[in-house]
Motif scaffolding. Structure first.
Motif, PDB file in Angstrom:
ATOM      1  N   PRO A 103      61.853 -20.229  55.486  1.00  0.00           N
ATOM      2  CA  PRO A 103      62.485 -21.260  54.658  1.00  0.00           C
ATOM      3  C   PRO A 103      63.788 -21.764  55.267  1.00  0.00           C
ATOM      4  CG  PRO A 103      63.078 -19.111  53.816  1.00  0.00           C
ATOM      5  CD  PRO A 103      62.131 -18.867  54.961  1.00  0.00           C
ATOM      6  N   VAL A 104      64.201 -22.937  54.802  1.00  0.00           N
ATOM      7  CA  VAL A 104      65.494 -23.518  55.154  1.00  0.00           C
ATOM      8  C   VAL A 104      66.220 -23.821  53.850  1.00  0.00           C
ATOM      9  CG1 VAL A 104      66.680 -25.461  56.242  1.00  0.00           C
ATOM     10  CG2 VAL A 104      64.644 -24.482  57.313  1.00  0.00           C
ATOM     11  N   MET A 105      67.483 -23.428  53.768  1.00  0.00           N
ATOM     12  CA  MET A 105      68.259 -23.589  52.540  1.00  0.00           C
ATOM     13  C   MET A 105      69.666 -24.063  52.867  1.00  0.00           C
ATOM     14  SD  MET A 105      67.095 -19.992  50.805  1.00  0.00           S
ATOM     15  CE  MET A 105      67.103 -19.180  52.401  1.00  0.00           C
ATOM     16  N   VAL A 106      70.291 -24.744  51.912  1.00  0.00           N
ATOM     17  CA  VAL A 106      71.683 -25.171  52.061  1.00  0.00           C
ATOM     18  C   VAL A 106      72.444 -24.825  50.788  1.00  0.00           C
ATOM     19  CG1 VAL A 106      73.271 -27.046  52.542  1.00  0.00           C
ATOM     20  CG2 VAL A 106      70.991 -27.077  53.566  1.00  0.00           C
ATOM     21  N   TYR A 107      73.586 -24.161  50.963  1.00  0.00           N
ATOM     22  CA  TYR A 107      74.477 -23.804  49.869  1.00  0.00           C
ATOM     23  C   TYR A 107      75.829 -24.491  50.059  1.00  0.00           C
ATOM     24  CZ  TYR A 107      71.406 -19.703  48.999  1.00  0.00           C
ATOM     25  OH  TYR A 107      70.355 -18.861  48.721  1.00  0.00           O
ATOM     26  N   MET A 108      76.583 -24.586  48.980  1.00  0.00           N
ATOM     27  CA  MET A 108      77.958 -25.068  49.042  1.00  0.00           C
ATOM     28  C   MET A 108      78.864 -24.157  48.226  1.00  0.00           C
ATOM     29  SD  MET A 108      77.400 -29.219  48.668  1.00  0.00           S
ATOM     30  CE  MET A 108      79.165 -29.536  48.735  1.00  0.00           C
ATOM     31  N   SER A 109      80.146 -24.103  48.612  1.00  0.00           N
ATOM     32  CA  SER A 109      81.121 -23.290  47.908  1.00  0.00           C
ATOM     33  C   SER A 109      82.440 -24.046  47.831  1.00  0.00           C
ATOM     34  CB  SER A 109      81.319 -21.949  48.635  1.00  0.00           C
ATOM     35  OG  SER A 109      82.280 -21.153  47.978  1.00  0.00           O
ATOM     36  N   LYS A 110      82.978 -24.204  46.639  1.00  0.00           N
ATOM     37  CA  LYS A 110      84.272 -24.862  46.456  1.00  0.00           C
ATOM     38  C   LYS A 110      85.384 -23.894  46.861  1.00  0.00           C
ATOM     39  CE  LYS A 110      87.100 -28.097  44.881  1.00  0.00           C
ATOM     40  NZ  LYS A 110      88.285 -27.549  45.618  1.00  0.00           N
ATOM     41  N   VAL A 111      86.295 -24.384  47.714  1.00  0.00           N
ATOM     42  CA  VAL A 111      87.387 -23.541  48.211  1.00  0.00           C
ATOM     43  C   VAL A 111      88.699 -24.315  48.138  1.00  0.00           C
ATOM     44  CG1 VAL A 111      85.880 -22.208  49.729  1.00  0.00           C
ATOM     45  CG2 VAL A 111      86.969 -24.285  50.609  1.00  0.00           C
ATOM     46  N   ASP A 112      89.797 -23.596  48.180  1.00  0.00           N
ATOM     47  CA  ASP A 112      91.105 -24.244  48.169  1.00  0.00           C
ATOM     48  C   ASP A 112      91.404 -24.925  49.493  1.00  0.00           C
ATOM     49  OD1 ASP A 112      91.617 -23.432  45.558  1.00  0.00           O
ATOM     50  OD2 ASP A 112      92.550 -21.555  46.202  1.00  0.00           O
ATOM     51  N   ASP A 113      91.047 -24.273  50.581  1.00  0.00           N
ATOM     52  CA  ASP A 113      91.327 -24.783  51.920  1.00  0.00           C
ATOM     53  C   ASP A 113      90.177 -24.381  52.831  1.00  0.00           C
ATOM     54  OD1 ASP A 113      92.210 -25.440  54.447  1.00  0.00           O
ATOM     55  OD2 ASP A 113      94.156 -24.457  54.269  1.00  0.00           O
ATOM     56  N   SER A 116      90.664 -22.105  55.993  1.00  0.00           N
ATOM     57  CA  SER A 116      91.050 -20.695  55.904  1.00  0.00           C
ATOM     58  C   SER A 116      90.191 -19.879  54.945  1.00  0.00           C
ATOM     59  CB  SER A 116      92.518 -20.573  55.479  1.00  0.00           C
ATOM     60  OG  SER A 116      92.728 -21.153  54.195  1.00  0.00           O
ATOM     61  N   ALA A 117      89.333 -20.521  54.164  1.00  0.00           N
ATOM     62  CA  ALA A 117      88.517 -19.807  53.180  1.00  0.00           C
ATOM     63  C   ALA A 117      87.599 -18.803  53.869  1.00  0.00           C
ATOM     64  CB  ALA A 117      87.692 -20.800  52.369  1.00  0.00           C
ATOM     65  N   ASP A 118      87.429 -17.643  53.251  1.00  0.00           N
ATOM     66  CA  ASP A 118      86.614 -16.589  53.849  1.00  0.00           C
ATOM     67  C   ASP A 118      85.200 -16.511  53.294  1.00  0.00           C
ATOM     68  OD1 ASP A 118      87.005 -15.536  51.339  1.00  0.00           O
ATOM     69  OD2 ASP A 118      88.102 -13.755  52.025  1.00  0.00           O
ATOM     70  N   GLY A 119      84.832 -17.444  52.423  1.00  0.00           N
ATOM     71  CA  GLY A 119      83.472 -17.468  51.894  1.00  0.00           C
ATOM     72  C   GLY A 119      83.231 -16.511  50.745  1.00  0.00           C
ATOM     73  N   PRO A 155      76.208 -33.395  46.145  1.00  0.00           N
ATOM     74  CA  PRO A 155      76.335 -33.687  44.714  1.00  0.00           C
ATOM     75  C   PRO A 155      77.489 -34.656  44.451  1.00  0.00           C
ATOM     76  CG  PRO A 155      76.088 -31.335  45.094  1.00  0.00           C
ATOM     77  CD  PRO A 155      76.301 -31.956  46.438  1.00  0.00           C
ATOM     78  N   SER A 156      77.295 -35.558  43.520  1.00  0.00           N
ATOM     79  CA  SER A 156      78.345 -36.521  43.192  1.00  0.00           C
ATOM     80  C   SER A 156      79.153 -36.090  41.976  1.00  0.00           C
ATOM     81  CB  SER A 156      77.736 -37.909  42.940  1.00  0.00           C
ATOM     82  OG  SER A 156      76.792 -37.856  41.887  1.00  0.00           O
ATOM     83  N   LYS A 157      78.592 -35.189  41.163  1.00  0.00           N
ATOM     84  CA  LYS A 157      79.264 -34.789  39.926  1.00  0.00           C
ATOM     85  C   LYS A 157      79.808 -33.369  40.040  1.00  0.00           C
ATOM     86  CE  LYS A 157      76.521 -38.044  37.273  1.00  0.00           C
ATOM     87  NZ  LYS A 157      75.508 -38.251  36.214  1.00  0.00           N
ATOM     88  N   ILE A 158      80.578 -33.164  41.103  1.00  0.00           N
ATOM     89  CA  ILE A 158      81.324 -31.926  41.300  1.00  0.00           C
ATOM     90  C   ILE A 158      82.751 -32.312  41.685  1.00  0.00           C
ATOM     91  CG2 ILE A 158      79.344 -30.509  41.937  1.00  0.00           C
ATOM     92  CD1 ILE A 158      80.136 -30.900  44.881  1.00  0.00           C
ATOM     93  N   PRO A 159      83.719 -31.438  41.527  1.00  0.00           N
ATOM     94  CA  PRO A 159      85.101 -31.814  41.814  1.00  0.00           C
ATOM     95  C   PRO A 159      85.306 -32.218  43.271  1.00  0.00           C
ATOM     96  CG  PRO A 159      85.005 -29.766  40.573  1.00  0.00           C
ATOM     97  CD  PRO A 159      83.600 -30.067  40.996  1.00  0.00           C
ATOM     98  N   ALA A 160      86.188 -33.177  43.497  1.00  0.00           N
ATOM     99  CA  ALA A 160      86.604 -33.516  44.854  1.00  0.00           C
ATOM    100  C   ALA A 160      87.376 -32.335  45.441  1.00  0.00           C
ATOM    101  CB  ALA A 160      87.477 -34.764  44.840  1.00  0.00           C
ATOM    102  N   GLY A 161      87.439 -32.297  46.762  1.00  0.00           N
ATOM    103  CA  GLY A 161      88.207 -31.242  47.406  1.00  0.00           C
ATOM    104  C   GLY A 161      87.463 -30.596  48.556  1.00  0.00           C
ATOM    105  N   ASP A 162      87.934 -29.426  48.972  1.00  0.00           N
ATOM    106  CA  ASP A 162      87.385 -28.720  50.120  1.00  0.00           C
ATOM    107  C   ASP A 162      86.199 -27.842  49.721  1.00  0.00           C
ATOM    108  OD1 ASP A 162      89.483 -29.875  51.454  1.00  0.00           O
ATOM    109  OD2 ASP A 162      90.154 -28.020  52.419  1.00  0.00           O
ATOM    110  N   TYR A 163      85.229 -27.816  50.632  1.00  0.00           N
ATOM    111  CA  TYR A 163      84.031 -27.000  50.436  1.00  0.00           C
ATOM    112  C   TYR A 163      83.611 -26.385  51.764  1.00  0.00           C
ATOM    113  CZ  TYR A 163      83.189 -29.067  45.811  1.00  0.00           C
ATOM    114  OH  TYR A 163      83.302 -29.464  44.505  1.00  0.00           O
ATOM    115  N   LEU A 164      82.892 -25.289  51.671  1.00  0.00           N
ATOM    116  CA  LEU A 164      82.103 -24.785  52.785  1.00  0.00           C
ATOM    117  C   LEU A 164      80.650 -25.117  52.505  1.00  0.00           C
ATOM    118  CD1 LEU A 164      83.621 -21.227  53.427  1.00  0.00           C
ATOM    119  CD2 LEU A 164      84.190 -23.377  54.575  1.00  0.00           C
ATOM    120  N   VAL A 165      79.953 -25.594  53.534  1.00  0.00           N
ATOM    121  CA  VAL A 165      78.523 -25.863  53.458  1.00  0.00           C
ATOM    122  C   VAL A 165      77.826 -24.808  54.315  1.00  0.00           C
ATOM    123  CG1 VAL A 165      76.675 -27.477  54.028  1.00  0.00           C
ATOM    124  CG2 VAL A 165      78.825 -28.334  53.062  1.00  0.00           C
TER     125      VAL A 165
END
Length: 241
Positions: A103-113, A116-119, A155-165
């Motif tokens: 399989p192939v999958m994609v996740y996202m995580s909202k981070v402050d920066d 430097s975010a560690d996941g 996604p368009s209906k999530i907060p703006a800002g930094d993410y890890l993909v």
């Protein structure tokens, strides 16, 4: 019950393709090619083999950030790209060869920066393709058919800002035994503009997978194999898109 001929075939394939490894490397959005600008590049094309170890987050060394961030807009198409060798984007070579089906999958995580975010924050799944039994097609087959690329909508209906993909492929050619699944993942640092809304529920890595999950401990060569269960949570609800 697996036949002797099937077992011999699988053994031959494993020996022939033991080094057919790969890396998620490049990314892009729309007509913009980010190349490896915002990719936390793994040190090699070797897989992670523990479903519960620290390297399952963003690959070996991937919990440390880099300087660059890719600027994108909420609702844009984002593309992740996998190739077998470092900086080899040739479409004449398979993205992940050697019968490394999975399989192939994609996740996202909202981070402050993102730099430097560690996941360690929660991850939500935004895209997946496992196995289509009617055509006997795996997510990795689609990568190979599309020059290593997998595109999805941010996604368009999530907060703006930094993410890890977090882009991930799991090779299941040796997954009939515990610890045999091979995890290939990389994390990308992005900054999303224009988003508005709440974060969906997420999972933690490590924690989202176990070595005994049916999508991780599975014999894809057995005569009885016909369906596949993608590991991890379901893709978030379409209302977030």
């Amino acid at each position: 019950m697996k036949t002797t001929s099937t077992a011999l075939l699988a053994t031959g394939l494993l020996a022939q393709y033991a080094t057919a490894h790969s890396i998620f490397q490049q990314s892009g959005s729309g007509s913009i090619d980010f190349d490896t600008k915002c990719t936390r590049m793994p040190p090699s094309n070797s897989p992670v083999t523990s479903a519960t170890g620290a390297d399952i987050v963003c690959n070996v060394g991937g919990t440390s950030g880099i300087a660059e961030v890719c600027e994108v807009n909420a609702g844009d198409e984002f593309t992740v790209e996998m190739h077998a060798q470092m900086n080899d984007r040739s479409c004449s070579n398979e993205a992940i060869g050697g019968n490394h089906f999975g399989p192939v999958m994609v996740y996202m995580s909202k981070v402050d920066d993102a730099t430097s975010a560690d996941g360690s924050s929660e991850w939500f799944k935004v895209d997946e393709f496992g196995y289509d039994a009617s055509s006997k097609t795996w997510g990795t087959d689609l990568l190979n058919e599309n020059c290593g690329k997998r595109s999805f909508k941010l996604p368009s209906k999530i907060p703006a800002g930094d993410y890890l993909v977090r882009a991930e492929a799991i090779a299941l050619h040796t997954a009939g035994q515990s610890g045999g699944a091979q995890f290939y993942m990389s994390c990308y640092q992005v900054r999303i503009a224009g988003g508005d809304g709440q974060l969906p529920a997420g999972v933690k890595f490590p924690g989202a997978y176990s070595a005994s999950d049916p999508g991780i401990l599975v014999d894809i060569w057995g005569n009885g194999f016909s369906e596949y269960t993608i590991p991890g949570p379901a893709v978030i609800d379409q209302s977030f898109f």
